[in-house]
Design a protein around this motif. Sequence first.
Motif, PDB file in Angstrom:
ATOM      1  N   GLY A  53     -11.653 -23.138  32.812  1.00 42.52           N
ATOM      2  CA  GLY A  53     -11.771 -23.034  31.192  1.00 42.52           C
ATOM      3  C   GLY A  53     -13.000 -23.483  30.757  1.00 42.52           C
ATOM      4  O   GLY A  53     -13.346 -23.134  29.380  1.00 42.52           O
ATOM      5  N   TRP A 191      -3.494 -30.027  42.129  1.00 45.58           N
ATOM      6  CA  TRP A 191      -3.248 -30.191  40.539  1.00 45.58           C
ATOM      7  C   TRP A 191      -2.296 -29.352  40.280  1.00 45.58           C
ATOM      8  O   TRP A 191      -2.309 -28.041  40.804  1.00 45.58           O
ATOM      9  CB  TRP A 191      -4.477 -29.840  39.908  1.00 45.58           C
ATOM     10  N   LEU A 205     -12.078 -32.461  25.662  1.00 44.51           N
ATOM     11  CA  LEU A 205     -11.300 -32.907  26.925  1.00 44.51           C
ATOM     12  C   LEU A 205     -11.192 -34.480  27.426  1.00 44.51           C
ATOM     13  O   LEU A 205     -12.102 -35.092  27.056  1.00 44.51           O
ATOM     14  CB  LEU A 205     -12.029 -32.213  28.236  1.00 44.51           C
ATOM     15  N   SER A 218      -6.956 -30.491  28.609  1.00 49.70           N
ATOM     16  CA  SER A 218      -7.658 -29.311  28.024  1.00 49.70           C
ATOM     17  C   SER A 218      -7.079 -28.636  27.362  1.00 49.70           C
ATOM     18  O   SER A 218      -6.019 -28.845  26.744  1.00 49.70           O
ATOM     19  CB  SER A 218      -8.471 -28.591  29.391  1.00 49.70           C
ATOM     20  N   ARG A 220      -6.866 -24.017  25.435  1.00 48.20           N
ATOM     21  CA  ARG A 220      -7.501 -22.858  25.028  1.00 48.20           C
ATOM     22  C   ARG A 220      -7.536 -22.296  23.820  1.00 48.20           C
ATOM     23  O   ARG A 220      -8.283 -21.473  23.644  1.00 48.20           O
ATOM     24  CB  ARG A 220      -6.452 -21.956  25.948  1.00 48.20           C
ATOM     25  N   ARG A 226      -3.991 -26.860  27.783  1.00 49.36           N
ATOM     26  CA  ARG A 226      -3.872 -26.934  29.399  1.00 49.36           C
ATOM     27  C   ARG A 226      -4.107 -28.178  29.664  1.00 49.36           C
ATOM     28  O   ARG A 226      -5.006 -28.895  29.503  1.00 49.36           O
ATOM     29  CB  ARG A 226      -5.486 -26.023  29.532  1.00 49.36           C
ATOM     30  N   THR A 300     -12.663 -30.845  39.492  1.00 52.02           N
ATOM     31  CA  THR A 300     -12.704 -31.945  38.760  1.00 52.02           C
ATOM     32  C   THR A 300     -14.044 -31.845  37.990  1.00 52.02           C
ATOM     33  O   THR A 300     -14.068 -32.467  36.749  1.00 52.02           O
ATOM     34  CB  THR A 300     -12.553 -33.175  39.385  1.00 52.02           C
ATOM     35  N   ALA A 302     -15.231 -28.937  36.790  1.00 51.63           N
ATOM     36  CA  ALA A 302     -15.053 -27.625  36.114  1.00 51.63           C
ATOM     37  C   ALA A 302     -16.352 -26.676  36.644  1.00 51.63           C
ATOM     38  O   ALA A 302     -17.040 -26.133  35.787  1.00 51.63           O
ATOM     39  CB  ALA A 302     -15.159 -27.903  34.486  1.00 51.63           C
ATOM     40  N   TYR A 391     -22.609 -31.931  34.305  1.00 56.39           N
ATOM     41  CA  TYR A 391     -21.505 -31.400  33.471  1.00 56.39           C
ATOM     42  C   TYR A 391     -21.827 -30.070  32.585  1.00 56.39           C
ATOM     43  O   TYR A 391     -21.414 -28.949  32.777  1.00 56.39           O
ATOM     44  CB  TYR A 391     -20.513 -32.182  32.757  1.00 56.39           C
TER      45      TYR A 391
HETATM   46  C1  DHB Z   1     -10.165 -26.946  32.955  1.00 57.08           C
HETATM   47  C2  DHB Z   1     -10.208 -26.969  34.248  1.00 57.08           C
HETATM   48  C3  DHB Z   1     -11.012 -27.797  34.804  1.00 57.08           C
HETATM   49  O1  DHB Z   1     -11.233 -27.702  36.401  1.00 57.08           O
HETATM   50  C4  DHB Z   1     -11.965 -29.036  34.164  1.00 57.08           C
HETATM   51  O2  DHB Z   1     -12.600 -29.618  34.998  1.00 57.08           O
HETATM   52  C5  DHB Z   1     -11.726 -28.871  33.010  1.00 57.08           C
HETATM   53  C6  DHB Z   1     -10.941 -27.915  32.347  1.00 57.08           C
HETATM   54  C7  DHB Z   1      -9.370 -25.994  32.010  1.00 57.08           C
HETATM   55  O3  DHB Z   1      -8.803 -25.143  32.777  1.00 57.08           O
HETATM   56  O4  DHB Z   1      -9.280 -25.950  30.945  1.00 57.08           O
END
Ligand code: DHB
Length: 402
Positions: A53, A191, A205, A218, A220, A226, A300, A302, A391
């Motif tokens: 995401g 996860w 987040l 998180s 959407r 999420r 972790t 993303a 990040y």
């Molecule tokens: C999302 C997924 C991740 O692995 C992350 O670190 C942050 C956000 C997501 O799906 O929104």
Amino acid sequence: MTQQPHRERVQVGIVGAGPAGLLLSHLLALAGIESIVVETKSRAHLEQRIRAGVLEHETATVLRETGLGARMDGEGLAHDGLFLQFAGAAHRIDLKALTGRNVMVYGQHEVVKDLIAARLEDGEVIRFDCADVAVRDIDTDHPAIHYSRDGAMHEITCDFIAGCDGFHGICRASIPPEALTLYERVYPFGWLGVLARIPPASQELIYAAHDDGFALLSMRSPQISRLYLQCPPDADAADWPDERIWEALDARLARSDGFRLTPGPILQKSVTAMRSFVCEPMRFGRLLLAGDAAHIVPPTGAKGMNLAVGDVRVMARALERYFARGDEEAIAAYGPACLRRIWRVQRFSWWMTQMLHRFEDDSPFDRRRQLAELDYVVNSRAAATTLAENYAGLPMDWGDGP
Ligand code: DHB
Ligand code: FAD
């Protein structure tokens, strides 16, 4: 009598219509290079498959610059920061202030929808619902993709094949094992990912380390959250009824300032195993691997989709040079250029994972060290900048610079 396959020729044959394969096809089309994408799943399946995401700053920029930014900028959520939470308190990492860059929260399946729509404007360049996909003659200058669809056999001969078929695909498996070195770490947890119809409880987040395990909040959209929970690697989503999920999230995301989640309808849940994996080299003859076909990171940081995007940007440029002036060196430089970035991203994803998760065999010393690391990251500008820089996304490495 054996049936003759239907034959076609194209410059680049692409296996897999995930973000890597679709974006590669899009970038090649912009450079005037023809490609065909062969995919086993249906269009509807790809457009509904909930995965990553977070788009790095540079990923969002590429989509924008190549004509794919309209819906992302309209519906995506630009985030200038994120929270690290531990010991009952949340600490903001200000990505924008520390790096001058931000990230875009926009679901991978939305990126895929936008890419599919753009590619289909050029005709039937994506072949969905294919079966028996195989790559042949990859160590010659006329490699081919074979597949069957609706009872008919097909063969696409190409100059190059891009293996963008994910971790479980057939491309990497078609390379003689002795030609590859595989690096792997499997984590002792997974996860549980949940999509819920509740407004996000935080604007940004939240990555939370807790004695019960990691949790991530998180989103959407302004209506859809999420959420993720660390769980056993072999957990079955069926063993996680909605009440158990909300209880675990509530416990792991609770804060001393009274922050609480409000439960709501859960629309989807699934378990993802976690591993770090790299395959070297990323090329065998005329087969070039990209994205999850060549490497996996724990989620972790993303980074999974962003790495896939980085790979195919480098690959598209190498192929452009090859077709413009027969530049074999650009093809040879593709893998090494990507791997430098991939290993730095592997390091970051591993670091975030070990800092935020509960490991069964952690000693009290390990737990205190983990808390000290979090304390350092949120209270040292230098350490926070390191997190923020990774990040928001490390700069592209094209393999042709110093
Ligand atoms: C999302 C997924 C991740 O692995 C992350 O670190 C942050 C956000 C997501 O799906 O929104
Ligand atoms: P993929 O998206 O896997 O695309 C590969 C495509 O190839 C698929 O469409 C597949 O159907 C197709 N394919 C497979 N085999 C064949 C074949 N034989 N012939 C033709 N086509 C084939 N990353 C994050 O950052 N955060 C997350 O929360 C997150 N969640 C994830 C959940 C799951 C279940 C998975 C699998 C991955 C997740 N990731 C996440 C990682 C991220 O989604 C991937 O890194 C990203 O999808 C990589 O893109 P890709 O195009 O390389 O591979």
